[in-house]
Design a protein around this motif. Structure first.
Motif, PDB file in Angstrom:
ATOM      1  N   ARG B  61       0.851  -1.194   0.000  1.00 57.11           N
ATOM      2  CA  ARG B  61       0.000   0.000   0.000  1.00 57.11           C
ATOM      3  C   ARG B  61       0.885   1.241   0.000  1.00 57.11           C
ATOM      4  N   PHE B  62       0.665   2.120  -0.992  1.00 51.89           N
ATOM      5  CA  PHE B  62       1.380   3.397  -1.022  1.00 51.89           C
ATOM      6  C   PHE B  62       0.387   4.532  -0.811  1.00 51.89           C
ATOM      7  N   LEU B  63       0.651   5.377   0.175  1.00 51.27           N
ATOM      8  CA  LEU B  63      -0.216   6.522   0.470  1.00 51.27           C
ATOM      9  C   LEU B  63       0.579   7.812   0.280  1.00 51.27           C
ATOM     10  N   LEU B  64       0.028   8.695  -0.518  1.00 48.27           N
ATOM     11  CA  LEU B  64       0.653  10.011  -0.679  1.00 48.27           C
ATOM     12  C   LEU B  64       0.020  10.955   0.317  1.00 48.27           C
ATOM     13  N   SER B  65       0.777  11.322   1.332  1.00 54.54           N
ATOM     14  CA  SER B  65       0.198  12.206   2.353  1.00 54.54           C
ATOM     15  C   SER B  65       0.125  13.646   1.860  1.00 54.54           C
ATOM     16  N   LYS B  66       1.134  14.044   1.059  1.00 53.81           N
ATOM     17  CA  LYS B  66       1.134  15.418   0.532  1.00 53.81           C
ATOM     18  C   LYS B  66       0.272  15.435  -0.731  1.00 53.81           C
ATOM     19  N   GLY B  67      -1.042  15.330  -0.522  1.00 52.31           N
ATOM     20  CA  GLY B  67      -1.989  15.146  -1.626  1.00 52.31           C
ATOM     21  C   GLY B  67      -1.976  16.272  -2.655  1.00 52.31           C
ATOM     22  N   HIS B  68      -1.517  17.455  -2.250  1.00 50.44           N
ATOM     23  CA  HIS B  68      -1.484  18.587  -3.188  1.00 50.44           C
ATOM     24  C   HIS B  68      -0.500  18.366  -4.327  1.00 50.44           C
ATOM     25  N   ALA B  69       0.425  17.423  -4.141  1.00 48.39           N
ATOM     26  CA  ALA B  69       1.435  17.159  -5.177  1.00 48.39           C
ATOM     27  C   ALA B  69       1.023  15.998  -6.085  1.00 48.39           C
ATOM     28  N   CYS B  70      -0.289  15.784  -6.190  1.00 51.04           N
ATOM     29  CA  CYS B  70      -0.795  14.556  -6.834  1.00 51.04           C
ATOM     30  C   CYS B  70      -0.499  14.435  -8.315  1.00 51.04           C
ATOM     31  N   THR B  71      -0.149  15.534  -8.981  1.00 51.77           N
ATOM     32  CA  THR B  71       0.072  15.427 -10.445  1.00 51.77           C
ATOM     33  C   THR B  71       1.116  14.368 -10.768  1.00 51.77           C
ATOM     34  N   SER B  72       2.230  14.376 -10.032  1.00 45.90           N
ATOM     35  CA  SER B  72       3.275  13.396 -10.368  1.00 45.90           C
ATOM     36  C   SER B  72       2.866  11.987  -9.959  1.00 45.90           C
ATOM     37  N   LEU B  73       1.997  11.853  -8.954  1.00 48.03           N
ATOM     38  CA  LEU B  73       1.478  10.512  -8.620  1.00 48.03           C
ATOM     39  C   LEU B  73       0.552  10.027  -9.734  1.00 48.03           C
ATOM     40  N   TYR B  74      -0.358  10.898 -10.192  1.00 50.14           N
ATOM     41  CA  TYR B  74      -1.261  10.501 -11.277  1.00 50.14           C
ATOM     42  C   TYR B  74      -0.451  10.084 -12.508  1.00 50.14           C
ATOM     43  N   ALA B  75       0.572  10.879 -12.824  1.00 45.96           N
ATOM     44  CA  ALA B  75       1.405  10.562 -13.993  1.00 45.96           C
ATOM     45  C   ALA B  75       2.092   9.216 -13.799  1.00 45.96           C
ATOM     46  N   THR B  76       2.601   8.986 -12.583  1.00 48.78           N
ATOM     47  CA  THR B  76       3.277   7.714 -12.284  1.00 48.78           C
ATOM     48  C   THR B  76       2.326   6.536 -12.451  1.00 48.78           C
ATOM     49  N   LEU B  77       1.114   6.698 -11.948  1.00 47.93           N
ATOM     50  CA  LEU B  77       0.143   5.595 -12.028  1.00 47.93           C
ATOM     51  C   LEU B  77      -0.257   5.316 -13.473  1.00 47.93           C
ATOM     52  N   SER B 103      -7.011  11.666  -5.154  1.00 48.81           N
ATOM     53  CA  SER B 103      -8.382  11.166  -5.006  1.00 48.81           C
ATOM     54  C   SER B 103      -8.432   9.649  -5.110  1.00 48.81           C
ATOM     55  N   HIS B 104      -9.108   9.040  -4.115  1.00 47.92           N
ATOM     56  CA  HIS B 104      -9.208   7.582  -4.109  1.00 47.92           C
ATOM     57  C   HIS B 104     -10.193   7.055  -5.140  1.00 47.92           C
ATOM     58  N   LYS B 105     -10.832   7.947  -5.873  1.00 54.65           N
ATOM     59  CA  LYS B 105     -11.715   7.500  -6.957  1.00 54.65           C
ATOM     60  C   LYS B 105     -10.890   7.072  -8.173  1.00 54.65           C
ATOM     61  N   ILE B 106      -9.599   7.368  -8.135  1.00 54.48           N
ATOM     62  CA  ILE B 106      -8.707   7.030  -9.257  1.00 54.48           C
ATOM     63  C   ILE B 106      -8.028   5.696  -8.976  1.00 54.48           C
ATOM     64  N   GLN B 107      -7.986   4.826  -9.986  1.00 52.37           N
ATOM     65  CA  GLN B 107      -7.353   3.517  -9.834  1.00 52.37           C
ATOM     66  C   GLN B 107      -5.919   3.682  -9.353  1.00 52.37           C
ATOM     67  N   GLY B 108      -5.590   2.982  -8.291  1.00 55.24           N
ATOM     68  CA  GLY B 108      -4.212   3.013  -7.790  1.00 55.24           C
ATOM     69  C   GLY B 108      -3.985   3.990  -6.655  1.00 55.24           C
ATOM     70  N   VAL B 109      -4.907   4.948  -6.479  1.00 59.89           N
ATOM     71  CA  VAL B 109      -4.769   5.878  -5.351  1.00 59.89           C
ATOM     72  C   VAL B 109      -5.492   5.249  -4.153  1.00 59.89           C
ATOM     73  N   GLU B 110      -4.748   4.947  -3.109  1.00 59.49           N
ATOM     74  CA  GLU B 110      -5.307   4.205  -1.975  1.00 59.49           C
ATOM     75  C   GLU B 110      -6.184   5.075  -1.079  1.00 59.49           C
ATOM     76  N   LEU B 111      -5.813   6.363  -0.966  1.00 54.02           N
ATOM     77  CA  LEU B 111      -6.479   7.234   0.011  1.00 54.02           C
ATOM     78  C   LEU B 111      -6.537   8.651  -0.543  1.00 54.02           C
ATOM     79  N   SER B 112      -7.691   9.288  -0.379  1.00 52.62           N
ATOM     80  CA  SER B 112      -7.767  10.705  -0.719  1.00 52.62           C
ATOM     81  C   SER B 112      -7.022  11.502   0.337  1.00 52.62           C
ATOM     82  N   THR B 113      -6.218  12.418  -0.116  1.00 49.20           N
ATOM     83  CA  THR B 113      -5.470  13.272   0.808  1.00 49.20           C
ATOM     84  C   THR B 113      -5.481  14.689   0.268  1.00 49.20           C
ATOM     85  N   GLY B 114      -5.193  15.617   1.103  1.00 47.99           N
ATOM     86  CA  GLY B 114      -5.255  17.018   0.704  1.00 47.99           C
ATOM     87  C   GLY B 114      -5.115  17.862   1.961  1.00 47.99           C
ATOM     88  N   SER B 115      -5.834  17.428   2.991  1.00 53.30           N
ATOM     89  CA  SER B 115      -5.587  17.991   4.310  1.00 53.30           C
ATOM     90  C   SER B 115      -4.363  17.259   4.853  1.00 53.30           C
TER      91      SER B 115
END
Lengths: 296, 268
Positions: B61-77, B103-115
């Protein structure tokens, strides 16, 4: 109520291996039997409610039915954002349990008075909000929220509340319970106000009706409609701030029923609740209720 | 996958990240770029996953806590096969599931984060569940430096070693800049390694852009049985684009046409 809760939880946990209980370093002489019988499904997270609620979310993601347990404002207001975002936004199977609803811990002061949490919590999507009225309702509601997959909040009193209902109950999520059928005036009670209200009607030999609402959200709109058809006046009573609490929910419910033409005219509604004030004097629950006129 | 492949992968993630931020006129490119090399290593040989079965129980399980930086996670996925790369064009568009926070609605994102300060407590729950069920998958959480201001993280940092969560690893993207200034000026974290050690974590410091060091740190976990690991990855905000590097401005600014062309040229 807390004894009724823990006994019901233990009973359910014997048949349901997913039930997991986390406490925030509180629950002395209450939670020990659960911890002893199910050590693999018990955790004391320490005095750290944000972490406790996050952990509950993580355990729920992995399939557990997780109960968090602490006093009043600690498992609720202290970690409100974890409840909103981690638990409710992800729609996880976490049940938040607070003991000491209202002024149950009266002499301990405002830190221990849970008098705003119903209003705060009922605005959060996906969350079921419950405040049972006696130990029998507590058992029934505990069982109902275990059957429901999703986040719930359960407000309890303390220990030793008297029983009002005569027999064990089964209750579905969002249903109210008729206690006394009457006429003209109906009292709508939530949480631990039930016994006082029941006694008041009986002792004064009134012809009033009494309805207990162990669910503040979702609200039993069908039940409200039936009450409106049979009574002219309604009095709501709760141990909570007047703003946004149970009485407010009832007003909203009747407004929606009227707007959608399910009732022709809303009944006259009087709300008995705390008048937008903190308590800063010592006092037992009964004393504080009288002080703020939480009485009929 | 080799270090060379991982470096190539990082380049592709950077290009896609900058394109997404540019097209959406979005923020947070600096923090998205600082963690790219870590993401590239994780998804090219460290994490156990199956993009066709994103909920496969044995996955790490990989969780991105700094959810505001999600662009590079989305690109990676997307580049790892979780969904079509073309879907990234929907980033931040009206009605899209590609929110500007993970957003956890996206395949591969385990948890929504932002706060901030949320993923580590949840990760402790995931790690505890694995321990209680005797499951062998691991939990990795990538945090920002600024979010270590949040008390909730320190509750979890206290919790994990006490409960022997050696299946839990945190990686701190220590790019030294947070929303309104330098970390050391806002709320200094130093001595960070000393703090984590004092909380009973195994602690490693690495260059968060050196793939060999990232692989070495992540390939030999846990560092000590029964103890969670904290990897402090020293990074550069905006890494890979010289005019973005270590600049607070790029926590917010989105690249204009010229910035975009220059950035792409530098990375290619």
């Amino acid at each position: 109520m807390r004894t009724a809760f823990i006994n019901q939880l233990i009973q359910e946990a014997r048949n349901n291996p997913s039930i997991f209980l986390i406490v925030g370093d509180l629950g002395f002489s209450v939670v020990e039997p659960f911890a002893e019988e199910f050590p693999d499904r018990f955790l004391n997270a320490g005095v750290a409610e944000q972490n406790m609620t996050g952990i509950a979310a993580g355990l729920a993601i992995e399939g557990y039915t997780v109960f968090t347990y602490s006093i009043g404002n600690f498992p609720t207001l202290r970690c409100m954002e974890q409840i909103r975002y981690d638990v409710c936004y992800h729609n996880l199977n976490v049940k938040i349990v607070a003991v000491g609803g209202g002024y149950a811990y009266g002499p301990l002061g405002a830190s221990h008075h849970a008098t705003e949490e119903l209003g705060m919590l009922r605005t959060i999507p996906n969350l079921i909000v419950c405040a049972p009225g006696d130990p029998i309702e507590t058992r029934a509601v505990t069982s109902a929220i275990i059957k429901h997959t999703g986040p719930c909040y359960l407000r309890l009193g303390k220990a030793g509340e008297p029983i009002v209902h005569q027999n064990e109950l089964e209750i579905g999520i969002g249903k109210m319970l008729p206690v006394i059928e009457g006429k003209e005036t109906a009292i709508l009670s939530t949480g631990a106000m039930l016994k006082y209200t029941y006694d008041y009607i009986e002792d004064n030999k009134l012809k009033w009706g009494l309805y207990s609402f162990p669910f503040i959200k979702p609200l039993d709109l069908e039940g409200l409609k039936i009450i409106a058809e049979n009574y002219r006046k309604i009095i709501t009573i709760e141990e909570h701030q007047k703003s946004s609490g149970f009485g407010s929910a009832i007003l909203e419910g009747y407004n929606d029923l009227e707007e959608s033409k399910k009732i022709s005219k809303r009944p006259e509604i009087k709300r008995i609740a705390i008048p937008d004030q903190f308590v800063s004097v010592a006092g037992k629950q009964e004393y504080l209720r009288k002080l703020y006129k939480i009485k009929l | 996958m080799s270090k060379k492949n991982s470096e190539e992968f990082a380049k592709k993630i950077r290009l896609k990240t900058i394109e997404m931020v540019y097209k959406a006129k979005a923020s947070h490119v600096g923090g998205a770029l600082s963690m790219v090399d870590i993401l590239a290593a994780l998804y090219s040989g460290i994490l156990k996953y199956n993009p066709r079965k994103p909920k496969w129980n044995e996955r790490d399980r990989f969780l991105l806590s700094k959810g505001h930086a999600c662009t590079s996670l989305y690109a990676t996925l997307a580049l790892s096969g979780f969904f079509d790369v073309a879907e990234l064009d929907n980033y931040a568009k009206d009605g899209s599931i590609f929110l500007s926070h993970a957003s956890h609605k996206i395949q591969g994102v385990e948890l929504s984060t932002g706060s901030l300060g949320h993923a580590l407590p949840v990760g402790c729950g995931l790690a505890l569940a694995a321990k209680r069920k005797n499951e062998k998958h691991r939990i990795f959480i990538l945090l920002s430096d600024g979010e270590l201001d949040e008390g909730s993280n320190w509750e979890a940092i206290l919790f994990a070693p006490k409960h022997n969560l050696d299946n839990l690893t945190i990686i701190i993207d220590y790019n030294k800049i947070q929303s309104l200034g330098n970390v050391k000026d806002v709320l200094d974290l130093e001595p960070l390694s000393g703090k984590l050690k004092a909380f009973n974590w195994q602690t490693i410091e690495i260059d968060g852009h050196n793939h060999e060091q990232i692989f070495n740190a992540l390939s030999t976990l846990p560092k000590q049985k029964g103890i969670p690991t904290a990897i402090i990855a020293h990074t550069i905000k905006g890494k890979g684009v010289d005019f973005m590097e270590s600049k607070l401005l790029w926590h917010y600014k989105s690249p204009n046409d010229e910035d975009f062309r220059n950035a792409i040229k530098q990375i290619e």
